[in-house]
Design an enzyme around this catalytic site. Structure first.
Site, PDB file in Angstrom:
ATOM      1  CG  ASN A 154     -73.640 -95.719 -40.470  1.00 41.12           C
ATOM      2  OD1 ASN A 154     -74.720 -96.199 -40.170  1.00 41.12           O
ATOM      3  ND2 ASN A 154     -72.554 -95.879 -39.703  1.00 41.12           N
ATOM      4  CE  LYS A 192     -65.950-106.243 -41.627  1.00 38.14           C
ATOM      5  NZ  LYS A 192     -66.953-105.172 -41.895  1.00 38.14           N
ATOM      6  CE  LYS A 244     -63.787-106.531 -38.753  1.00 39.64           C
ATOM      7  NZ  LYS A 244     -63.534-105.216 -38.117  1.00 39.64           N
TER       8      LYS A 244
END
Length: 406
Positions: A211, A343, A347
């Site tokens: 990436n 998120k 997590k």
């Protein structure tokens, strides 16, 4: 500029490393500092006052009887209003003078007469045998007890041809140490593990999936944590960056390698900051040989498997005292506030840092949003290092509320 408005007294004692002091002086002025150079007689045998005056933009002082000072008290006037005194190079003989309070020249006298709030910083430079000599080490120990801060020395090849501890740090390292000396030590005594950069998932021996992460934000976080007094370990995917001075680095390529490296090092860490842009998937059917272009135009069919979730794995290992305190990063292309908040909860971590991916990859500045149980806070656009320092400050406030790790 990182040292804007700072007044630094740069002292040079005798040693061939005076040539490095010239570049250091230039770097200080470029960083916004005012550098007032003071040289011993021995230093003038290695570099001239004319050179240092040209680089600093100020008259260089060499004598305690300098008539240019109206009251003839250079040893007093030169340190009043100073933010720090940095002696670089600092010879074995000058360490002796400082340790025993000797003041037989201008530099040693002004060090002794400095105001108590002005830190004294020294960058040793000498032969390895001189550095290791018990007499020198006794002086070093005494100076440390007196509150003198040491920058180095480094190990390596010396001017005499011998190899070992005693080299003066390089100018850019000294500048980094000086900048760090002005940062609050809000993580002193803590251990911090940071991941940074991209991962690389092999397709064949020469191709892979990766990436756009440059690693700049992760490296900035590692530097900021070290500036804050922490012992920092950086686990990095492939980048073109040098590790921040004083930070230990472990290099990895794939997500699995990063996962294994993190788990092997996480025990005993107080803080885990997962900045790395870890690939979600890896190639299951990677070829052991380079794939060739087919004459019939057919293309390979790649099969993928999901990579382990490093952050979630570490978060699940958090002990009853709350260590390691886990911080995640999320780069989104849209709906950052919505995705960032969800998120963080998914997590199972107390703090998540969000940013818009296309606005940060490879850039030197950024805007970030901090997500915690109370909502979100926007940190306005700034350099990544400045944002990293703000983040470390926020982390320190939260970590200070946890019971100390035994």
């Amino acid at each position: 500029m990182e040292l804007s408005g700072k007044k630094i007294v740069l002292g040079l004692s005798g040693g061939v490393a005076c040539y490095k002091a010239a570049e250091l002086c230039r770097s200080l002025t470029k960083a916004g500092a005012s550098a007032q150079v003071v040289m011993t007689d021995a230093a003038s045998h290695f570099i001239t006052a004319v050179t240092m005056q040209a680089l600093s933009g100020h008259p260089v002082h060499t004598s305690q009887w300098d008539a240019r000072i109206a009251n003839n008290m250079a040893h007093i006037d030169l340190t009043r209003g100073a933010d720090a005194i940095l002696v670089a190079p600092c010879s074995a003989d000058f360490l002796r003078k400082l340790a025993h309070g000797a003041c037989d020249d201008l530099l040693s006298t002004l060090c002794l007469a400095r105001p108590s709030q002005v830190p004294l910083l020294v960058a040793p430079a000498m032969n390895v045998e001189m550095w290791q000599n018990p007499a020198t080490q006794r002086n070093v120990q005494q100076l440390r007890e007196d509150g003198v801060h040491f920058f180095g020395p480094a190990a390596g090849e010396q001017a005499c041809g011998e190899v070992g501890l005693g080299r003066m740090l390089e100018p850019e390292q000294l500048l980094a140490e000086l900048v760090a000396s002005f940062q609050p030590k809000v993580l002193a005594g803590k251990r911090v593990l940071v991941t940074a950069g991209p991962t690389f998932e092999a397709i064949d021996p020469v191709r892979g999936i990766t990436n756009l992460s440059s690693g700049k934000m992760g490296y900035a976080v590692a530097r900021a944590a070290r500036e804050a007094g922490a012992e920092v370990l950086l686990i990095s995917g492939p980048t073109a960056l040098e590790a921040p001075f004083g930070v230990r680095r472990i290099d990895v390529q794939s997500a699995q390698q990063m996962h294994d490296a993190v788990l092997s090092q996480i025990d005993g860490q107080h803080v885990f900051v997962a900045v790395a842009a870890v690939a979600d998937w890896r190639v299951l059917n990677a070829s052991e040989q380079k794939m060739k272009k087919q004459a019939d135009g057919s293309v390979p069919e790649l099969k993928f498997a999901q990579n382990p979730d490093i952050l979630a794995t570490v978060a699940a290992r958090t002990n009853l005292r709350g260590y390691p305190y886990c911080v995640g990063f999320a780069a989104e292309s849209e709906n950052l506030v919505e995705f960032g908040s969800s998120k963080r909860e998914k997590k199972g971590i107390p703090l998540l840092v969000g940013n818009i991916g296309q606005n940060t990859f490879g850039q030197d500045d950024n805007t970030i949003i901090l997500f915690d149980e109370d909502g979100h806070t926007v940190l306005p656009r700034a350099s990544k290092l400045e944002l990293a320092r703000q983040l470390i400050s926020e982390i320190s406030k939260r970590v200070s509320k946890l019971s100390l790790l035994k």
